[in-house]
Scaffold this motif. Structure first.
Motif, short mmCIF file in Angstrom:
data_model
loop_
_atom_site.label_atom_id
_atom_site.label_comp_id
_atom_site.label_asym_id
_atom_site.label_seq_id
_atom_site.Cartn_x
_atom_site.Cartn_y
_atom_site.Cartn_z
N LEU A 1 0.83 -1.21 0.00
CA LEU A 1 0.00 0.00 0.00
C LEU A 1 0.86 1.25 0.00
CD1 LEU A 1 -2.74 1.44 0.29
CD2 LEU A 1 -2.55 1.09 2.77
N ALA A 2 1.91 1.25 0.84
CA ALA A 2 2.79 2.42 0.89
C ALA A 2 3.48 2.64 -0.47
CB ALA A 2 3.82 2.23 2.00
N MET A 3 3.92 1.55 -1.11
CA MET A 3 4.56 1.68 -2.41
C MET A 3 3.58 2.19 -3.46
SD MET A 3 6.84 -1.81 -2.40
CE MET A 3 7.41 -1.51 -4.07
N ASP A 4 2.36 1.66 -3.44
CA ASP A 4 1.36 2.11 -4.42
C ASP A 4 1.02 3.58 -4.22
OD1 ASP A 4 1.31 -0.41 -5.46
OD2 ASP A 4 -0.52 -1.04 -4.41
N LEU A 5 0.89 4.00 -2.98
CA LEU A 5 0.59 5.42 -2.74
C LEU A 5 1.76 6.31 -3.16
CD1 LEU A 5 -1.23 5.25 0.73
CD2 LEU A 5 -2.23 5.73 -1.52
N GLY A 6 2.97 5.82 -2.98
CA GLY A 6 4.13 6.59 -3.43
C GLY A 6 4.14 6.76 -4.94
N ARG B 1 -6.57 5.60 -10.48
CA ARG B 1 -6.74 4.14 -10.47
C ARG B 1 -5.85 3.49 -9.39
NH1 ARG B 1 -6.54 4.91 -16.11
NH2 ARG B 1 -4.37 4.20 -16.11
N MET B 2 -4.64 4.00 -9.26
CA MET B 2 -3.74 3.43 -8.25
C MET B 2 -4.25 3.69 -6.83
SD MET B 2 -0.03 4.31 -9.98
CE MET B 2 0.85 3.37 -8.76
N VAL B 3 -4.83 4.90 -6.63
CA VAL B 3 -5.39 5.20 -5.31
C VAL B 3 -6.59 4.30 -5.04
CG1 VAL B 3 -6.61 6.96 -3.97
CG2 VAL B 3 -4.56 7.57 -5.26
N ASP B 4 -7.39 4.04 -6.09
CA ASP B 4 -8.54 3.16 -5.91
C ASP B 4 -8.08 1.74 -5.55
OD1 ASP B 4 -11.47 2.72 -6.16
OD2 ASP B 4 -10.80 1.33 -7.72
N GLU B 5 -7.01 1.25 -6.21
CA GLU B 5 -6.47 -0.07 -5.86
C GLU B 5 -5.93 -0.08 -4.43
OE1 GLU B 5 -3.59 -0.91 -8.78
OE2 GLU B 5 -5.03 -1.20 -10.43
N ALA B 6 -5.28 1.04 -4.06
CA ALA B 6 -4.76 1.13 -2.69
C ALA B 6 -5.90 1.11 -1.68
CB ALA B 6 -3.92 2.40 -2.53
N HIS B 7 -7.03 1.72 -2.03
CA HIS B 7 -8.18 1.70 -1.13
C HIS B 7 -8.67 0.26 -0.91
CE1 HIS B 7 -12.54 2.26 -0.13
NE2 HIS B 7 -11.99 3.13 0.73
N GLY B 8 -8.67 -0.52 -1.99
CA GLY B 8 -9.04 -1.92 -1.84
C GLY B 8 -8.07 -2.69 -0.97
N GLU B 9 -6.77 -2.39 -1.11
CA GLU B 9 -5.77 -3.03 -0.26
C GLU B 9 -5.99 -2.68 1.20
OE1 GLU B 9 -3.14 -5.11 -0.77
OE2 GLU B 9 -3.90 -5.47 -2.79
N VAL B 10 -6.38 -1.42 1.47
CA VAL B 10 -6.64 -1.00 2.85
C VAL B 10 -7.78 -1.81 3.44
CG1 VAL B 10 -7.48 0.90 4.28
CG2 VAL B 10 -5.71 1.31 2.58
N LYS B 11 -8.85 -2.01 2.66
CA LYS B 11 -9.98 -2.79 3.16
C LYS B 11 -9.57 -4.24 3.46
CE LYS B 11 -13.67 -0.18 0.83
NZ LYS B 11 -14.78 -0.27 -0.15
N THR B 12 -8.78 -4.80 2.53
CA THR B 12 -8.32 -6.17 2.75
C THR B 12 -7.44 -6.28 3.98
OG1 THR B 12 -8.38 -6.54 0.35
CG2 THR B 12 -7.15 -8.14 1.69
N ALA B 13 -6.52 -5.31 4.17
CA ALA B 13 -5.64 -5.33 5.34
C ALA B 13 -6.43 -5.18 6.63
CB ALA B 13 -4.60 -4.22 5.22
N LEU B 14 -7.45 -4.30 6.60
CA LEU B 14 -8.28 -4.13 7.79
C LEU B 14 -9.03 -5.42 8.12
CD1 LEU B 14 -9.73 -0.52 7.27
CD2 LEU B 14 -8.08 -1.27 8.99
#
Length: 454
Positions: free
Chosen positions: A279-284, A299-312
């Protein structure tokens, strides 16, 4: 029911086993087989040896203890008394070996001496303070009167039985060498009654046969007292046994806690931590592309949002595996209902508790049911399951039932064996009844401790 338990515990239940049972049924009955069995002769040898051995033990114990007590007015009395007790401990080792070899009684070694300080004086103090030493001395004293009684009864019954049952073979000796017609039952100056005709000889042999058949059981009853004496006076005390059990349970608890910590660390490292790094790499990368290509960055932020949900979600699952908040807030009923809702088959949950158990017991109960329901989901191929929780006096009872294929076995070293070890660490019990073809019924018992004020 017998078939279910046989299959559930891994006992042979096929056609070959049925033939074996029938074969045993056609063997000679135990009452007729006992006089010629090896066990009967070993027990007889034990009783016959007990008398001379007990005389030696009694003589040693009384002599040495009396000598030590008489010398207590001087310094020599203390080491002599310690030597007497040490000798009794050695005698206990010999007697345990004799009971193991002749009676088949496997008695554990008592607690060894614990020296608080090194040297001869420390050894004397340890011997005198050891309860094992004094119990061995008591055994050496009590063994003699019991050995006299058991020896007398055994020799009398054994010789009477065999002499009467073999009377048809040797009754001719009396007229030839003793000058009388047979065994004399009664005699005075005018009348004498002898066992000399065929009917009386046959009755005498029949009575002897009854005594012969009864002798092994009489000897076995006598040796039961010897078993109790050896086990109670020469074996480990209940306190020492309990200490060993607690030390073993403590080892299991430590190993379980270490395994849980490793599991949590592995789940964090391989799951949520890896996702957060990605997530940190994608946001960077999204930050760098924000000015050049806003759509790609979005699109990358949207993918990172999905990663955040999965991590939570992974963190929630991990926290639920450590200790779910619903268990602390609402108790077993709600927590088990939550676990049941995640099972792959419909699960009926019934919790009948008037009060909550202690948090530690409540947590163990929760994780026990949770693991059992995971087994139902993964291995049972069931279509329904049920969970029941209730209190029976000072025990918390758990039961998980499913209609799956069965075949669960504690002896196979599966997850059930590890679960049984965890329950045993807190004086719990796990019983599995899982015949081939099902259903499977797993019952767990935990000690009940009431909840204190939270």
């Amino acid at each position: 029911m017998a078939t279910e338990y046989g299959q559930g515990y891994g006992l042979p239940t096929g056609p070959g086993h049925a033939r074996g049972v029938g074969g045993r049924g056609r063997r000679m009955p135990a009452a007729l087989r006992a006089p010629v069995e090896g066990r009967a002769w070993r027990e007889l040898a034990y009783v016959l040896l007990s008398l001379p051995i007990s005389i030696l033990l009694f003589t040693y114990a009384v002599t040495m203890v009396s000598l030590g007590a008489g010398l207590l007015v001087t310094f020599l009395g203390v080491p002599v008394l310690a030597a007497a007790l040490a000798g009794c401990r050695g005698i206990g080792s010999v007697e345990r070996a004799r009971a193991r070899g002749l009676l088949g009684l496997d008695v554990g070694e008592p607690q060894p001496l614990r020296l608080k300080r090194q040297g001869f004086m420390g050894w004397i103090g340890a011997v005198l303070k050891s309860g094992t030493s004094w119990r061995a001395l008591l055994y050496s004293v009590l063994q003699l009167p019991w050995a006299v009684l058991s020896f007398t009864v055994t020799v009398t019954v054994w010789t009477l039985g065999w002499s009467l049952v073999t009377y048809p073979l040797w009754f001719w000796v009396l007229p030839m060498y003793a000058g009388q017609d047979g065994i004399q039952l009664y005699g005075d100056e005018q009348h004498s009654i002898y066992l000399d005709n065929p009917f009386e000889i046959a009755v005498t042999a029949g009575v002897g046969l009854l005594f012969t058949l009864a002798t092994p059981w009489i000897v076995r009853a006598l040796t039961m007292v010897d078993r109790l004496m050896v086990h109670g006076l020469l074996g480990p005390s209940r306190l020492a046994t309990r200490v060993v059990e607690l030390e073993s349970d403590r080892g299991v608890v430590v190993d379980t806690a270490a395994a849980d910590l490793r599991r949590i660390e592995r789940d964090l490292h391989d799951g949520a931590q890896a996702r957060l790094v990605n997530l940190a790499m994608d946001l960077g990368l999204a930050k760098e592309k924000l000015r050049e290509d806003p759509q790609a960055a979005a699109r990358m932020v949207d993918e990172a949002h999905g990663e955040v949900k999965t991590a939570l979600q992974e963190l929630r699952d991990l926290a639920r595996g450590i200790h779910p908040a619903v268990l602390t807030d609402r108790g077993l009923d709600a927590a088990l209902s939550s676990v049941a809702s995640r099972c792959t088959v419909p699960v009926q949950v019934e919790v009948d508790l008037s009060e909550r158990p202690a948090p530690a017991i409540e947590g163990i109960a929760y994780f026990t049911v949770s693991e059992l329901l995971q087994n139902v989901s993964k291995h049972s191929r069931a279509t329904w399951a049920a969970v029941e929780v209730w209190r029976s006096e000072d025990r918390l009872m758990l039961q998980v039932v499913d209609n799956g294929v069965g075949g669960a076995d504690l002896s196979r070293g599966s997850g059930l064996a590890g679960l049984a070890e965890r329950l045993d660490a807190v004086d719990g019990i796990l019983v599995v009844d899982s015949p081939a073809g099902g259903p499977t019924r797993v019952t767990a018992e935990l000690p009940w401790r009431a909840e204190r004020a939270r």
